[in-house]
Design a protein around this motif. Sequence first.
Motif: not given
Length: 434
Positions: A346-348, A269-276, A303-314
Amino acid sequence: MVVVGTQWGDEGKGKVVDWLTDHAQGVVRFQGGHNAGHTLVINGRKTALQLIPSGVMRPGVACYIGNGVVIDPVHLLSEIERLEAIGVEVRSRLFISESCPLILPFHVEVDRAREALRESNGTGKIGTTGKGIGPAYEDKVARRALRIQDLKHPERFAQRLRDLLALHNHALGGYLGSQELEFQPIYDQAMRVAAQLSPMFADVGYALHLSHQRGDRLLFEGAQGTLLDIDHGTYPFVTSSNCVAGNAAAGAGVGPQMLHYRLGITKAYTTRVGSGPFPTELPIDAPGTVGYHLSTVGQERGTVTGRARRCGWLDAAALKRSMIINGISGLCITKLDVLDGLQEVKVCTGYRLDGQLIDILPLDADDIDRCEPVYETFSGWTESTAGLTQWAELPIKARQYLERVQEMIGVPIDMVSTGPDRDHTIVLRHPFQH
Ligand code: GDP
Ligand code: IMO
Ligand code: MG
């Protein structure tokens, strides 16, 4: 061989590099710094690495930090000491390039003050890790950085430090509205740490050349991910280095002939930390939703900042760009087990943008923000895939999903990871057999 992340980082590179190192004599970091956080699990025991290559948990394997990496020497020493405290011998086999630019306390200060300013003036934060990575790379490109080699020459170091500190203090005390820093504590700390680190300083490019000539297998370990690459990522919501496979040569000081196989690490699936921008993002807070499932079952916390990662489909359309930029030879799909139990998966496959259907991630972050994902839907599987080590043991629906993903992306799946532990790995084609 090069191992790179194909998404926005945290794909499981560390786990896979550790697994592959069984067959390697050396592991090389070539970009980034301690913004990276690579978690290894060996027989249930977790180790988090930031700057030291993920091959370090295999005794006798040489670990190289190439010139493309920015080094906070205080952090590096503490990471070495942390490993030593759990019985890992590091100093005899860690080689630190003398050309690495240094991250010093004012870089951290500038990084954080800039983020605060972006937030207060409405520009919007990038969501950096706050480790001083960007400001250190800026100094490198501006040709005023202090480098590892300067630590060997106290007078030269002092002179350059005074100049660089004056410049950063000017910004900190001025428009950044932050605290100016003093010379002496920075100098003293750097010299103290240098005394410990200097036996590990090396001509890494040459050492790698000699190792290659001896017939050693070398593994180049990427940090961050392709979509965070300074040139090819979702600019300006990116890191400050080239994370793509091609940079492994420049960032380690070797020729591109050593990059004969490029393994792309892709989370199921996909994750992202931070904005964008993040087209397939799902809300993660409501129990019972897919986003919540990915976030909690996948334990998606930085792992570095302890922030929740944003999550979504592949996102296969984003991956398409990653495959091209990196010239990916084979894929390792990680965290397949996190999809267990979902009713549908799902897959985009592409996006709708301004009334048009497109099949590749656009280059402009504002365009990406306006992309509406188009999905292909699969029925999920109820069986557990956790810890499986054989393709044939996978539920048929999981196999169908992977086969279709492979078809969409156009690159063979060579490995599948089914759990955080070193051994939770399925091999279809061993990357070192190419
Ligand atoms: P990296 O930055 O790419 O090395 O990835 P991180 O270590 O930051 O994040 C990946 C996380 O997922 C770590 O906590 C790993 O232990 C974990 N992990 C890796 N592979 C798998 C997998 O196949 N399944 C599960 N459940 N966890 C995994
Ligand atoms: P690994 O190697 C995920 C993100 C930050 C931020 C942006 C810029 O563990 O995959 P920086 O501090 O680099 O200037 O921050 O990049 N970022 C990462 N996200 N995994 C990483 O590394 C990251 N390293 C940086 O969250 O959005
Ligand atoms: Mg990580």
